[in-house]
Scaffold this motif. Structure first.
Motif, PDB file in Angstrom:
ATOM      1  N   ASN A  11       0.847  -1.189   0.000  1.00  0.00           N
ATOM      2  CA  ASN A  11       0.000   0.000   0.000  1.00  0.00           C
ATOM      3  C   ASN A  11       0.882   1.239   0.000  1.00  0.00           C
ATOM      4  O   ASN A  11       2.115   1.153  -0.003  1.00  0.00           O
ATOM      5  N   CYS A  12       0.282   2.402   0.042  1.00  0.00           N
ATOM      6  CA  CYS A  12       1.046   3.639  -0.123  1.00  0.00           C
ATOM      7  C   CYS A  12       1.992   3.900   1.051  1.00  0.00           C
ATOM      8  O   CYS A  12       2.996   4.598   0.907  1.00  0.00           O
ATOM      9  N   THR A  13       1.693   3.367   2.220  1.00  0.00           N
ATOM     10  CA  THR A  13       2.571   3.569   3.380  1.00  0.00           C
ATOM     11  C   THR A  13       3.634   2.482   3.515  1.00  0.00           C
ATOM     12  O   THR A  13       4.496   2.568   4.385  1.00  0.00           O
ATOM     13  N   ARG A  14       3.541   1.459   2.662  1.00  0.00           N
ATOM     14  CA  ARG A  14       4.457   0.317   2.660  1.00  0.00           C
ATOM     15  C   ARG A  14       4.383  -0.506   3.952  1.00  0.00           C
ATOM     16  O   ARG A  14       5.291  -1.293   4.224  1.00  0.00           O
ATOM     17  N   ASP A  49       7.148   0.723  -7.019  1.00  0.00           N
ATOM     18  CA  ASP A  49       7.498   1.177  -5.682  1.00  0.00           C
ATOM     19  C   ASP A  49       8.817   1.933  -5.675  1.00  0.00           C
ATOM     20  O   ASP A  49       9.025   2.832  -4.866  1.00  0.00           O
ATOM     21  N   ASP A  50       9.740   1.616  -6.613  1.00  0.00           N
ATOM     22  CA  ASP A  50      11.071   2.241  -6.602  1.00  0.00           C
ATOM     23  C   ASP A  50      11.015   3.716  -6.949  1.00  0.00           C
ATOM     24  O   ASP A  50      11.621   4.552  -6.270  1.00  0.00           O
ATOM     25  N   ASP A  51      10.309   4.064  -8.058  1.00  0.00           N
ATOM     26  CA  ASP A  51      10.355   5.455  -8.510  1.00  0.00           C
ATOM     27  C   ASP A  51       8.982   6.050  -8.817  1.00  0.00           C
ATOM     28  O   ASP A  51       8.903   7.192  -9.286  1.00  0.00           O
ATOM     29  N   GLY A  52       7.908   5.325  -8.593  1.00  0.00           N
ATOM     30  CA  GLY A  52       6.579   5.886  -8.797  1.00  0.00           C
ATOM     31  C   GLY A  52       6.088   5.873 -10.225  1.00  0.00           C
ATOM     32  O   GLY A  52       5.080   6.509 -10.540  1.00  0.00           O
ATOM     33  N   GLU A  77      -4.360   9.244  -2.933  1.00  0.00           N
ATOM     34  CA  GLU A  77      -3.074   8.765  -2.407  1.00  0.00           C
ATOM     35  C   GLU A  77      -1.981   9.027  -3.437  1.00  0.00           C
ATOM     36  O   GLU A  77      -2.204   8.912  -4.645  1.00  0.00           O
ATOM     37  N   MET A  78      -0.783   9.371  -2.962  1.00  0.00           N
ATOM     38  CA  MET A  78       0.338   9.691  -3.859  1.00  0.00           C
ATOM     39  C   MET A  78       1.560   8.870  -3.481  1.00  0.00           C
ATOM     40  O   MET A  78       1.758   8.537  -2.304  1.00  0.00           O
ATOM     41  N   TRP A  79       2.322   8.592  -4.488  1.00  0.00           N
ATOM     42  CA  TRP A  79       3.566   7.848  -4.241  1.00  0.00           C
ATOM     43  C   TRP A  79       4.592   8.766  -3.597  1.00  0.00           C
ATOM     44  O   TRP A  79       4.728   9.945  -3.954  1.00  0.00           O
ATOM     45  N   THR A  80       5.324   8.276  -2.637  1.00  0.00           N
ATOM     46  CA  THR A  80       6.430   8.999  -2.013  1.00  0.00           C
ATOM     47  C   THR A  80       7.611   8.053  -1.891  1.00  0.00           C
ATOM     48  O   THR A  80       7.443   6.837  -1.739  1.00  0.00           O
ATOM     49  N   PRO A  81       8.824   8.563  -1.994  1.00  0.00           N
ATOM     50  CA  PRO A  81       9.999   7.686  -1.898  1.00  0.00           C
ATOM     51  C   PRO A  81      10.124   7.089  -0.508  1.00  0.00           C
ATOM     52  O   PRO A  81       9.683   7.661   0.484  1.00  0.00           O
ATOM     53  N   GLU A 111       6.275  12.585 -10.858  1.00  0.00           N
ATOM     54  CA  GLU A 111       7.397  12.427 -11.778  1.00  0.00           C
ATOM     55  C   GLU A 111       8.616  11.882 -11.027  1.00  0.00           C
ATOM     56  O   GLU A 111       8.868  12.274  -9.873  1.00  0.00           O
ATOM     57  N   PRO A 112       9.414  11.009 -11.658  1.00  0.00           N
ATOM     58  CA  PRO A 112      10.578  10.406 -10.973  1.00  0.00           C
ATOM     59  C   PRO A 112      11.576  11.424 -10.452  1.00  0.00           C
ATOM     60  O   PRO A 112      12.233  11.190  -9.439  1.00  0.00           O
ATOM     61  N   TRP A 113      11.712  12.598 -11.149  1.00  0.00           N
ATOM     62  CA  TRP A 113      12.722  13.560 -10.714  1.00  0.00           C
ATOM     63  C   TRP A 113      12.398  14.142  -9.339  1.00  0.00           C
ATOM     64  O   TRP A 113      13.293  14.674  -8.671  1.00  0.00           O
ATOM     65  N   CYS A 114      11.131  14.049  -8.904  1.00  0.00           N
ATOM     66  CA  CYS A 114      10.756  14.621  -7.614  1.00  0.00           C
ATOM     67  C   CYS A 114      11.503  13.942  -6.463  1.00  0.00           C
ATOM     68  O   CYS A 114      11.958  14.587  -5.520  1.00  0.00           O
ATOM     69  N   SER A 115      11.619  12.618  -6.541  1.00  0.00           N
ATOM     70  CA  SER A 115      12.348  11.898  -5.490  1.00  0.00           C
ATOM     71  C   SER A 115      13.828  12.254  -5.506  1.00  0.00           C
ATOM     72  O   SER A 115      14.480  12.347  -4.459  1.00  0.00           O
TER      73      SER A 115
END
Length: 315
Positions: A11-14, A49-52, A77-81, A111-115
């Motif tokens: 899930n989004c919180t892992r 999960d690695d880069d969204g 819900e949004m992906w976060t590193p 976008e991947p660059w955000c992480s």
């Protein structure tokens, strides 16, 4: 038929993570909802999960390697590193606003660059660990957008992007140098193999010379015998006698010639040796005759003794 692919879902919180075995992306969504406890009709977006990266294409899903980990995102819900640690200090994630260009609200992904920007915000040294693709993604981001994500002034962000470009250039130079080095090593290896092949050829030739010399001939004698014009005239008496002594069979084997050619060589050697013996005998006769005449006319012995010497010369 598609291959069975083991995958991981979270899930989004892992906080929840499960393993599933699926064949298609559609099947992944079904089994993923079930594993995470979502309702069957719940709308979810699947991202890496690695880069969204959003995964919505079946062909792209099939290209991913086994054991890839996917994150299921529900509405809003949004992906976060994931949290990372450096020397025991957490790389804290802090919320920040980015422009609408950086967020795909339809899929709930980032976008991947955000992480990568988040990493730079807390540790500039992470630049050295970034790949060329990651550096290119940060350089390609508009300066104002990156400045907003980093909470940096635009001038500082512009200088940062210049630094990233320099690092990218150095990586490119290093990659090209590596390719040139690999090409050079291939050329050196090719030359080394050629030298080894030449050495083996020379070794075979030496072995052939040793086998030819087994009959008693040295290398020069064999070379002379194989010459095209009158080889018998360039051999010593001892060498001529050795050739005749070996005979037809041995000489055919040593020289690799046929019967006719070998026979002709032996005949020429025999004639040459006979001619030389006749010359030696003639010279010996002349020498003996000269000695006899010298004894007759120059000696001051008595007459009976002179007659005895003359008689001996006549004999």
């Amino acid at each position: 038929m598609s291959e069975i692919k083991p995958c991981k879902v979270c899930n989004c919180t892992r906080q929840k993570s499960y393993g599933v075995v699926v064949v298609t992306l559609k099947q992944l969504k079904v089994k993923g909802r079930e594993a995470l406890g979502y309702d069957a009709d719940t709308s979810v977006s699947v991202v890496l999960d690695d880069d969204g990266t959003v995964v919505e294409d079946e062909a792209y899903f099939l290209c991913l390697p086994p054991h890839t980990k996917f994150m299921f995102l529900q509405d809003k819900e949004m992906w976060t590193p994931a949290k990372r640690y450096d020397g025991g200090t957490a790389w804290l994630r802090q919320s920040f606003d980015v422009s609408s260009d950086a967020v795909d609200s339809t899929h709930g992904g980032v976008e991947p660059w955000c992480s990568l920007a988040e990493q730079l915000k807390h540790d500039m040294a992470s630049i050295v660990l970034m790949s060329e693709t990651e550096l290119e993604s940060l350089v390609a981001v508009p300066c104002s957008v990156l400045a907003s994500a980093l909470a940096f002034p635009e001038q500082k962000t512009q200088d940062l992007q210049k630094t990233l470009q320099k690092v990218l250039d150095r990586k490119e130079e290093a990659r090209q140098s590596k390719e040139l080095l690999q090409l050079y090593l291939k050329v050196v290896e090719k030359e080394r193999r050629q030298e080894l092949q030449q050495g083996e050829t020379a070794s075979h030739e030496v072995d052939g010379t040793e086998r030819a010399s087994a009959a008693g001939f040295n290398t020069r004698t064999l070379q002379v015998l194989k010459s095209k014009t009158s080889p018998e005239t360039r051999l010593s008496n001892e060498e001529l006698q050795m050739v005749l002594k070996q005979g037809m069979t041995v000489m055919m084997k040593e020289l690799g010639w046929d019967t006719d050619r070998t026979t002709l060589l032996l005949q020429d050697c025999k004639k040459e040796l006979s001619k030389r013996l006749q010359q030696v005998q003639a010279m010996q006769s002349l020498r003996d005759y000269s000695q006899c005449r010298g004894s007759t006319f120059n000696s001051k012995t008595t007459e009976p003794h002179e007659k005895e010497v003359v008689n001996k010369c006549k004999k």
